[in-house]
Scaffold this motif. Structure first.
Motif, PDB file in Angstrom:
ATOM      1  N   UNK A 126       0.842  -1.192   0.000  1.00  0.00           N
ATOM      2  CA  UNK A 126       0.000   0.000   0.000  1.00  0.00           C
ATOM      3  C   UNK A 126       0.880   1.246   0.000  1.00  0.00           C
ATOM      4  N   UNK A 127       0.751   2.038  -1.056  1.00  0.00           N
ATOM      5  CA  UNK A 127       1.408   3.343  -1.139  1.00  0.00           C
ATOM      6  C   UNK A 127       0.340   4.404  -0.913  1.00  0.00           C
ATOM      7  N   UNK A 128       0.643   5.408  -0.110  1.00  0.00           N
ATOM      8  CA  UNK A 128      -0.287   6.504   0.158  1.00  0.00           C
ATOM      9  C   UNK A 128       0.384   7.815  -0.219  1.00  0.00           C
ATOM     10  N   UNK A 129      -0.274   8.599  -1.046  1.00  0.00           N
ATOM     11  CA  UNK A 129       0.199   9.957  -1.296  1.00  0.00           C
ATOM     12  C   UNK A 129      -0.603  10.912  -0.424  1.00  0.00           C
ATOM     13  N   UNK A 130       0.108  11.649   0.435  1.00  0.00           N
ATOM     14  CA  UNK A 130      -0.512  12.652   1.310  1.00  0.00           C
ATOM     15  C   UNK A 130      -0.532  13.984   0.574  1.00  0.00           C
ATOM     16  N   UNK A 131      -1.738  14.499   0.362  1.00  0.00           N
ATOM     17  CA  UNK A 131      -1.900  15.720  -0.428  1.00  0.00           C
ATOM     18  C   UNK A 131      -2.214  16.957   0.405  1.00  0.00           C
ATOM     19  N   UNK A 132      -2.749  16.776   1.611  1.00  0.00           N
ATOM     20  CA  UNK A 132      -3.222  17.936   2.376  1.00  0.00           C
ATOM     21  C   UNK A 132      -2.835  17.829   3.845  1.00  0.00           C
ATOM     22  N   UNK A 133      -2.792  18.987   4.492  1.00  0.00           N
ATOM     23  CA  UNK A 133      -2.520  19.055   5.926  1.00  0.00           C
ATOM     24  C   UNK A 133      -3.822  18.994   6.710  1.00  0.00           C
ATOM     25  N   UNK A 138     -10.161  21.503  17.309  1.00  0.00           N
ATOM     26  CA  UNK A 138     -10.914  20.824  18.349  1.00  0.00           C
ATOM     27  C   UNK A 138     -10.970  19.321  18.188  1.00  0.00           C
ATOM     28  N   UNK A 139     -12.140  18.750  18.461  1.00  0.00           N
ATOM     29  CA  UNK A 139     -12.326  17.305  18.412  1.00  0.00           C
ATOM     30  C   UNK A 139     -12.099  16.750  17.012  1.00  0.00           C
ATOM     31  N   UNK A 140     -12.538  17.494  16.003  1.00  0.00           N
ATOM     32  CA  UNK A 140     -12.346  17.019  14.636  1.00  0.00           C
ATOM     33  C   UNK A 140     -10.857  16.857  14.321  1.00  0.00           C
ATOM     34  N   UNK A 141     -10.051  17.791  14.789  1.00  0.00           N
ATOM     35  CA  UNK A 141      -8.616  17.704  14.545  1.00  0.00           C
ATOM     36  C   UNK A 141      -8.021  16.449  15.200  1.00  0.00           C
ATOM     37  N   UNK A 142      -8.466  16.157  16.436  1.00  0.00           N
ATOM     38  CA  UNK A 142      -7.943  14.980  17.132  1.00  0.00           C
ATOM     39  C   UNK A 142      -8.350  13.691  16.414  1.00  0.00           C
ATOM     40  N   UNK A 143      -9.604  13.652  15.944  1.00  0.00           N
ATOM     41  CA  UNK A 143     -10.070  12.470  15.227  1.00  0.00           C
ATOM     42  C   UNK A 143      -9.292  12.274  13.923  1.00  0.00           C
ATOM     43  N   UNK A 144      -9.075  13.367  13.208  1.00  0.00           N
ATOM     44  CA  UNK A 144      -8.331  13.274  11.960  1.00  0.00           C
ATOM     45  C   UNK A 144      -6.897  12.845  12.210  1.00  0.00           C
TER      46      UNK A 144
END
Length: 392
Positions: A126-133, A138-144
């Motif tokens: 599995x290769x993953x290209x990370x495109x975004x930061x 808040x909670x959404x940031x922790x979940x992500x």
């Protein structure tokens, strides 16, 4: 890497290498990048399947790039039923894959789930290209962040579209993370003359008989999805300061997205010198008509519009975030993020200084020559595929 390099791997000849590229819904750079890879890999004899929402094939034409398209409705946000259906479709698509290459967090998460049951049976790499930061709060940031950590540790390799994304992947526990620049495909030549496009953009849409803008009025162009990441509200803040100038520029924004209604309402309520153009395919014509291109984003890796503008010799003002400084070098004006006053001043200064604009117009194509080409990117990806398959 030569076109025949894949023939030296245990996977056999390049035509036996079966790569599955996965993406979620997109209207921008990720889709263009995946199409470029699909076309390049197919040209090297790789059997390519692209998995993504049906609308992405209509928009980017993966089927016309030599790839097989497998519709998988990967939604922007998680949903038990939609995710279960997507994982099932991905398992079917992965059945004969030599390697899976997922683009973006959602595509990577679902790809990992689809591969998990096969892990004990030597699942494909599995290769993953990370495109975004991760720009959430808040909670959404922790979940992500939890999802990012899972993807980083599950991937055999993470390719970051910019250096900061590579560093982040390593911090999250990736065993192997490398730079994998996203290259903007060359734009087709403009079909309309500069003055023709300028007349269309400057035409007054108000009441019948209203005066039209002067033909030499400066045009400031922005292109991108109308989302909080692009921070077009900051750009409207800057535009509000231009109204005091006698020859204030017209801001035109090409793109669609969730913030369209709010931006349109603000332009109308504050009578801002700005227009929303909606989705446009005539990017070459828009660039030819523009005096300055502005990127007001909270974060970017290697945005297509920045690459396209520099290649076209259009001066750029951009926020100094993410991968923009390394991409643009000295061929653009960089301003602090979130500073509307600095952004407005930088644009006004450029518009008042033809010599500086000419200097940046000449520097842009020279800076672009330092970037990897589409062929370079395909060669890097092929080399990575060969390496990972050889290790298996």
């Amino acid at each position: 890497m030569t076109p025949n390099a894949a023939q030296t791997t245990p996977a056999g000849p390049s035509e036996e290498l079966r790569a599955v590229l996965v993406l979620a819904g997109t209207t921008g750079g990720i889709g263009a990048h995946v199409r470029s890879l699909a076309a390049g890999l197919s040209a090297h004899g790789v059997d390519v399947t692209v998995c993504g929402p049906a609308e992405t094939d209509k928009l980017f034409g993966f089927s016309g790039a030599g790839a097989r398209f497998h519709a998988v409705e990967i939604t922007p946000t998680p949903g038990p039923r939609t995710d279960a259906a997507a994982v099932g479709e991905l398992r079917r698509a992965f059945a004969r894959a030599s390697l899976v290459h997922a683009h973006g967090l959602r595509a990577a998460l679902l790809s990992d789930l689809a591969l998990r049951t096969a892990r004990a049976q030597e699942a494909p790499p599995l290769v993953v290209t990370s495109h975004t930061a991760n720009l959430a709060t808040g909670m959404e940031r922790r979940l992500l962040r939890m999802m990012e950590r899972r993807v980083a540790r599950a991937a055999d390799l993470v390719l970051g579209a910019s250096s900061d994304l590579v560093t982040r992947a390593r911090d999250l526990g990736a065993t192997d993370a490398r730079l994998g620049p996203v290259v903007a495909p060359p734009l087709p030549p403009a079909l309309a003359e500069r003055e023709q496009t300028r007349r269309q953009l400057l035409a007054e849409k108000g009441r019948r008989g209203a005066a039209k803008d002067a033909p030499d009025r400066p045009i400031v162009l922005a292109i991108g999805r109308l989302t909080p990441q692009k921070n077009f509200q900051l750009l409207l803040d800057a535009a509000s300061g231009w109204r005091a100038a006698e020859d204030h520029p017209l801001l035109v924004v090409a793109g669609v997205g969730a913030e369209e209604a709010a931006l349109r309402a603000r332009i109308k309520a504050e009578r801002l010198p700005a227009k929303l153009l909606g989705y446009r395919e005539d990017v070459a014509e828009l660039l030819a008509a523009a005096d300055v291109v502005v990127i007001s984003s909270r974060w970017e890796a290697r945005p297509l519009v920045a690459q396209e503008a520099l290649r076209a010799g259009v001066p750029v003002v951009a926020t100094a975030v993410g991968g923009l400084p390394e991409l643009l070098g000295d061929a653009a004006v960089l301003v602090p993020p979130g500073d509307a006053t600095a952004l407005a001043a930088a644009v006004s200064s450029l518009l008042a200084d033809p010599a500086r604009r000419a200097e940046l117009a000449a520097a842009g194509p020279l800076q672009a020559e330092t970037w990897p080409t589409e062929a370079d990117t395909v060669a890097q990806v092929l080399s990575v595929y060969d390496e990972l398959i050889s290790e298996r």
